[in-house]
Motif scaffolding. Sequence first.
Motif, PDB file in Angstrom:
ATOM      1  N   VAL A  29      70.868  35.555  46.543  1.00 53.62           N
ATOM      2  CA  VAL A  29      72.214  36.095  46.280  1.00 53.62           C
ATOM      3  C   VAL A  29      73.318  35.209  46.834  1.00 53.62           C
ATOM      4  O   VAL A  29      74.495  35.405  46.484  1.00 53.62           O
TER       5      VAL A  29
ATOM      6  N   LYS B  11      69.854  39.016  39.476  1.00 53.34           N
ATOM      7  CA  LYS B  11      69.350  38.527  40.764  1.00 53.34           C
ATOM      8  C   LYS B  11      68.073  39.279  41.151  1.00 53.34           C
ATOM      9  O   LYS B  11      67.125  38.672  41.651  1.00 53.34           O
TER      10      LYS B  11
ATOM     11  N   ASN C 121      73.919  41.835  39.346  1.00 52.14           N
ATOM     12  CA  ASN C 121      72.945  42.061  40.418  1.00 52.14           C
ATOM     13  C   ASN C 121      71.549  42.318  39.845  1.00 52.14           C
ATOM     14  O   ASN C 121      70.545  42.001  40.474  1.00 52.14           O
TER      15      ASN C 121
END
Length: 278
Positions: A118, A212, A209
Amino acid sequence: MLNFLTFLLSIPILGGGIWLSTRANNTDCLRFLQWPLIVIGVAIMVVSLAGFAGACYRNTFLMYLYLWVMFFIIVLLIGFVIFAYVVTDKGSGRPVPNRAYEDYYLPDYSGWLKDRVVSSNYWRDISSCIHDSGVCRKSDRVVGGFPESADMYYRRKLSPIESGCCKPPTECGFTYVNETTWNPTGLVVNNRDCIRWSNDQEQLCYNCNSCKAGVLASLRKSWRKVSVINIVVLIILVIAYVVACAAFRNNRRMDNDEPYGETRMEKARPNWLRTLRF
Protein backbone atom coordinates in the motif's frame (compact mmCIF):
# COMPACT_ATOMS: atom_id res chain seq x y z
CA MET A 1 25.36 -39.57 -4.04
CA LEU A 2 24.52 -37.45 -1.01
CA ASN A 3 25.93 -34.28 -2.56
CA PHE A 4 24.32 -35.11 -5.87
CA LEU A 5 20.98 -35.38 -4.02
CA THR A 6 21.41 -31.92 -2.44
CA PHE A 7 22.33 -30.60 -5.89
CA LEU A 8 19.04 -31.96 -7.22
CA LEU A 9 17.17 -30.43 -4.26
CA SER A 10 18.49 -27.00 -5.22
CA ILE A 11 16.62 -27.23 -8.52
CA PRO A 12 13.03 -27.00 -7.11
CA ILE A 13 14.12 -24.14 -4.80
CA LEU A 14 15.68 -22.26 -7.69
CA GLY A 15 12.68 -23.14 -9.85
CA GLY A 16 10.33 -21.76 -7.20
CA GLY A 17 12.26 -18.49 -7.16
CA ILE A 18 12.17 -18.27 -10.96
CA TRP A 19 8.43 -19.05 -10.93
CA LEU A 20 7.87 -16.25 -8.41
CA SER A 21 9.95 -13.98 -10.65
CA THR A 22 7.72 -14.86 -13.60
CA ARG A 23 4.65 -14.18 -11.48
CA ALA A 24 6.17 -10.87 -10.41
CA ASN A 25 6.69 -9.83 -14.01
CA ASN A 26 3.30 -10.97 -15.28
CA THR A 27 0.79 -11.03 -12.41
CA ASP A 28 1.84 -10.34 -8.82
CA CYS A 29 4.04 -7.39 -9.80
CA LEU A 30 6.08 -7.33 -6.57
CA ARG A 31 9.54 -8.04 -7.92
CA PHE A 32 11.95 -8.08 -4.96
CA LEU A 33 10.38 -10.97 -2.99
CA GLN A 34 11.69 -13.80 -5.15
CA TRP A 35 15.39 -12.95 -4.85
CA PRO A 36 16.05 -14.55 -1.42
CA LEU A 37 14.75 -17.87 -2.76
CA ILE A 38 16.86 -17.61 -5.93
CA VAL A 39 19.97 -16.82 -3.88
CA ILE A 40 19.34 -19.81 -1.56
CA GLY A 41 18.81 -22.13 -4.54
CA VAL A 42 22.02 -21.01 -6.26
CA ALA A 43 23.96 -21.26 -2.96
CA ILE A 44 22.80 -24.87 -2.40
CA MET A 45 23.75 -25.72 -5.97
CA VAL A 46 27.27 -24.27 -5.64
CA VAL A 47 27.87 -25.73 -2.17
CA SER A 48 26.68 -29.16 -3.33
CA LEU A 49 29.23 -29.11 -6.14
CA ALA A 50 31.95 -28.18 -3.62
CA GLY A 51 30.84 -31.01 -1.34
CA PHE A 52 30.77 -33.36 -4.31
CA ALA A 53 34.38 -32.47 -5.13
CA GLY A 54 35.37 -32.83 -1.49
CA ALA A 55 33.79 -36.28 -1.28
CA CYS A 56 35.33 -37.52 -4.53
CA TYR A 57 38.85 -36.37 -3.67
CA ARG A 58 38.43 -36.88 0.10
CA ASN A 59 39.27 -33.21 0.64
CA THR A 60 38.50 -32.63 4.31
CA PHE A 61 38.60 -28.83 3.97
CA LEU A 62 35.95 -28.79 1.24
CA MET A 63 33.73 -31.14 3.24
CA TYR A 64 34.20 -28.99 6.35
CA LEU A 65 33.31 -25.88 4.35
CA TYR A 66 30.35 -27.72 2.84
CA LEU A 67 28.95 -28.60 6.29
CA TRP A 68 29.22 -25.08 7.66
CA VAL A 69 27.77 -23.36 4.61
CA MET A 70 24.98 -25.94 4.35
CA PHE A 71 24.15 -25.32 8.02
CA PHE A 72 23.72 -21.59 7.37
CA ILE A 73 21.68 -22.31 4.23
CA ILE A 74 19.33 -24.57 6.21
CA VAL A 75 18.94 -21.83 8.82
CA LEU A 76 18.21 -19.28 6.07
CA LEU A 77 15.68 -21.60 4.43
CA ILE A 78 13.94 -22.15 7.77
CA GLY A 79 13.86 -18.38 8.26
CA PHE A 80 12.45 -17.86 4.76
CA VAL A 81 9.67 -20.44 5.28
CA ILE A 82 8.73 -18.89 8.64
CA PHE A 83 8.84 -15.39 7.13
CA ALA A 84 6.68 -16.45 4.17
CA TYR A 85 4.00 -17.90 6.48
CA VAL A 86 4.09 -14.95 8.88
CA VAL A 87 3.69 -12.24 6.21
CA THR A 88 0.92 -14.21 4.45
CA ASP A 89 -0.86 -15.30 7.62
CA LYS A 90 -3.96 -13.13 7.30
CA GLY A 91 -6.34 -12.36 4.50
CA SER A 92 -8.52 -14.18 2.00
CA GLY A 93 -11.34 -13.45 -0.38
CA ARG A 94 -14.90 -12.94 0.79
CA PRO A 95 -17.62 -15.06 -0.85
CA VAL A 96 -20.22 -13.09 -2.80
CA PRO A 97 -23.84 -14.30 -3.01
CA ASN A 98 -24.77 -15.62 -6.45
CA ARG A 99 -21.22 -15.17 -7.72
CA ALA A 100 -18.51 -17.75 -8.46
CA TYR A 101 -15.75 -15.23 -7.73
CA GLU A 102 -14.77 -13.59 -4.45
CA ASP A 103 -14.30 -9.94 -3.49
CA TYR A 104 -11.18 -8.70 -1.72
CA TYR A 105 -10.96 -6.09 1.02
CA LEU A 106 -7.80 -4.40 2.24
CA PRO A 107 -8.76 -4.37 5.99
CA ASP A 108 -8.64 -8.18 5.90
CA TYR A 109 -4.85 -7.97 5.54
CA SER A 110 -2.19 -6.66 7.88
CA GLY A 111 1.51 -6.74 8.56
CA TRP A 112 4.74 -6.12 6.73
CA LEU A 113 3.59 -7.25 3.28
CA LYS A 114 0.50 -5.06 3.36
CA ASP A 115 2.58 -2.04 4.38
CA ARG A 116 4.87 -2.59 1.39
CA VAL A 117 2.05 -3.02 -1.09
CA VAL A 118 0.00 0.00 0.00
CA SER A 119 2.96 2.38 0.28
CA SER A 120 2.81 5.02 -2.45
CA ASN A 121 6.29 4.25 -3.80
CA TYR A 122 5.61 0.55 -4.27
CA TRP A 123 2.01 0.86 -5.39
CA ARG A 124 2.90 3.25 -8.17
CA ASP A 125 5.13 0.59 -9.72
CA ILE A 126 2.74 -2.27 -8.92
CA SER A 127 -0.29 -0.59 -10.49
CA SER A 128 1.75 0.30 -13.58
CA CYS A 129 2.88 -3.31 -13.82
CA ILE A 130 -0.71 -4.59 -13.58
CA HIS A 131 -1.79 -2.14 -16.27
CA ASP A 132 1.10 -3.07 -18.56
CA SER A 133 0.50 -6.81 -18.07
CA GLY A 134 -2.94 -6.38 -19.67
CA VAL A 135 -4.58 -8.70 -17.14
CA CYS A 136 -7.87 -6.80 -17.36
CA ARG A 137 -7.82 -6.60 -21.13
CA LYS A 138 -7.17 -10.34 -21.35
CA SER A 139 -10.22 -11.04 -19.17
CA ASP A 140 -12.58 -9.98 -21.98
CA ARG A 141 -14.54 -12.83 -23.56
CA VAL A 142 -16.68 -12.79 -26.67
CA VAL A 143 -19.54 -15.25 -27.23
CA GLY A 144 -21.14 -15.32 -30.66
CA GLY A 145 -19.53 -12.02 -31.60
CA PHE A 146 -20.84 -10.26 -28.46
CA PRO A 147 -19.46 -9.73 -24.95
CA GLU A 148 -20.52 -12.51 -22.59
CA SER A 149 -23.69 -11.91 -20.61
CA ALA A 150 -23.78 -10.85 -16.97
CA ASP A 151 -24.96 -14.32 -15.90
CA MET A 152 -22.01 -15.94 -17.66
CA TYR A 153 -19.61 -13.45 -16.12
CA TYR A 154 -20.99 -14.03 -12.62
CA ARG A 155 -20.27 -17.77 -13.00
CA ARG A 156 -16.60 -17.17 -13.81
CA LYS A 157 -13.76 -17.94 -11.41
CA LEU A 158 -11.81 -14.69 -11.40
CA SER A 159 -8.26 -14.40 -10.15
CA PRO A 160 -7.74 -12.08 -7.16
CA ILE A 161 -6.29 -9.36 -9.38
CA GLU A 162 -9.07 -9.70 -11.97
CA SER A 163 -11.66 -9.41 -9.20
CA GLY A 164 -9.96 -6.58 -7.31
CA CYS A 165 -8.57 -4.46 -10.14
CA CYS A 166 -10.72 -5.09 -13.22
CA LYS A 167 -14.21 -4.60 -11.76
CA PRO A 168 -15.78 -2.55 -8.96
CA PRO A 169 -16.63 -4.25 -5.65
CA THR A 170 -19.93 -6.12 -5.87
CA GLU A 171 -21.42 -4.15 -2.97
CA CYS A 172 -21.27 -0.99 -5.12
CA GLY A 173 -24.26 -2.38 -7.03
CA PHE A 174 -22.98 -1.33 -10.47
CA THR A 175 -24.68 -2.64 -13.59
CA TYR A 176 -22.65 -4.99 -15.76
CA VAL A 177 -22.01 -3.92 -19.36
CA ASN A 178 -18.91 -6.01 -20.06
CA GLU A 179 -15.92 -7.29 -18.08
CA THR A 180 -14.35 -3.85 -17.65
CA THR A 181 -17.33 -1.53 -18.09
CA TRP A 182 -19.83 -1.04 -15.29
CA ASN A 183 -22.46 1.68 -14.87
CA PRO A 184 -23.29 3.12 -11.43
CA THR A 185 -26.86 2.84 -10.15
CA GLY A 186 -26.72 5.59 -7.53
CA LEU A 187 -26.63 3.13 -4.63
CA VAL A 188 -24.98 4.76 -1.61
CA VAL A 189 -22.38 2.46 -0.05
CA ASN A 190 -19.69 3.18 2.53
CA ASN A 191 -16.88 2.07 0.23
CA ARG A 192 -14.63 4.65 -1.41
CA ASP A 193 -13.71 2.16 -4.13
CA CYS A 194 -17.16 2.81 -5.61
CA ILE A 195 -16.00 6.38 -6.24
CA ARG A 196 -12.53 5.38 -7.42
CA TRP A 197 -13.88 3.04 -10.11
CA SER A 198 -13.65 4.41 -13.65
CA ASN A 199 -14.78 2.99 -16.98
CA ASP A 200 -11.68 4.57 -18.48
CA GLN A 201 -9.68 1.50 -19.52
CA GLU A 202 -6.48 3.23 -18.42
CA GLN A 203 -7.78 3.63 -14.84
CA LEU A 204 -10.44 1.02 -14.00
CA CYS A 205 -9.85 0.15 -10.32
CA TYR A 206 -6.04 0.27 -10.32
CA ASN A 207 -6.09 2.79 -7.46
CA CYS A 208 -8.74 0.94 -5.45
CA ASN A 209 -8.10 -0.71 -2.10
CA SER A 210 -9.74 -3.82 -3.57
CA CYS A 211 -6.96 -3.93 -6.18
CA LYS A 212 -4.30 -3.75 -3.46
CA ALA A 213 -6.11 -6.54 -1.59
CA GLY A 214 -6.22 -8.58 -4.80
CA VAL A 215 -2.45 -8.24 -5.18
CA LEU A 216 -1.97 -9.36 -1.57
CA ALA A 217 -4.26 -12.36 -2.11
CA SER A 218 -2.35 -13.31 -5.26
CA LEU A 219 0.97 -13.03 -3.42
CA ARG A 220 -0.39 -15.14 -0.59
CA LYS A 221 -1.37 -17.95 -2.94
CA SER A 222 1.97 -17.84 -4.76
CA TRP A 223 4.05 -17.85 -1.57
CA ARG A 224 2.03 -20.63 0.04
CA LYS A 225 2.55 -22.89 -2.99
CA VAL A 226 6.31 -22.28 -2.96
CA SER A 227 6.49 -22.69 0.83
CA VAL A 228 5.03 -26.21 0.64
CA ILE A 229 7.83 -27.21 -1.75
CA ASN A 230 10.40 -25.51 0.47
CA ILE A 231 9.25 -27.41 3.56
CA VAL A 232 9.59 -30.76 1.78
CA VAL A 233 13.04 -29.79 0.48
CA LEU A 234 14.03 -28.53 3.93
CA ILE A 235 13.18 -31.86 5.58
CA ILE A 236 15.25 -33.75 3.02
CA LEU A 237 18.12 -31.27 3.40
CA VAL A 238 18.19 -31.74 7.17
CA ILE A 239 18.30 -35.54 6.77
CA ALA A 240 21.08 -35.19 4.17
CA TYR A 241 22.97 -32.83 6.47
CA VAL A 242 22.86 -35.30 9.37
CA VAL A 243 24.17 -38.06 7.10
CA ALA A 244 26.87 -35.69 5.80
CA CYS A 245 28.02 -34.99 9.37
CA ALA A 246 28.38 -38.73 9.98
CA ALA A 247 30.27 -39.11 6.71
CA PHE A 248 32.58 -36.24 7.65
CA ARG A 249 33.40 -37.83 11.02
CA ASN A 250 34.10 -41.12 9.30
CA ASN A 251 36.35 -39.35 6.77
CA ARG A 252 38.34 -37.75 9.57
CA ARG A 253 38.82 -41.14 11.24
CA MET A 254 40.19 -42.51 7.99
CA ASP A 255 42.51 -39.51 7.57
CA ASN A 256 43.81 -39.94 11.13
CA ASP A 257 44.05 -43.73 10.79
CA GLU A 258 41.73 -44.10 13.76
CA PRO A 259 40.27 -47.60 14.11
CA TYR A 260 36.51 -47.95 14.29
CA GLY A 261 33.94 -50.69 14.44
CA GLU A 262 35.09 -54.01 15.84
CA THR A 263 38.77 -53.11 15.45
CA ARG A 264 38.31 -50.08 17.62
CA MET A 265 36.50 -52.09 20.28
CA GLU A 266 39.25 -54.67 20.34
CA LYS A 267 41.92 -51.99 20.60
CA ALA A 268 40.09 -50.35 23.47
CA ARG A 269 39.87 -53.67 25.39
CA PRO A 270 42.90 -54.29 27.66
CA ASN A 271 45.14 -57.24 26.75
CA TRP A 272 44.68 -58.90 30.13
CA LEU A 273 40.90 -59.00 29.60
CA ARG A 274 41.44 -60.78 26.26
CA THR A 275 43.75 -63.23 28.03
CA LEU A 276 41.18 -63.98 30.73
CA ARG A 277 38.49 -64.39 28.12
CA PHE A 278 40.42 -67.09 26.32
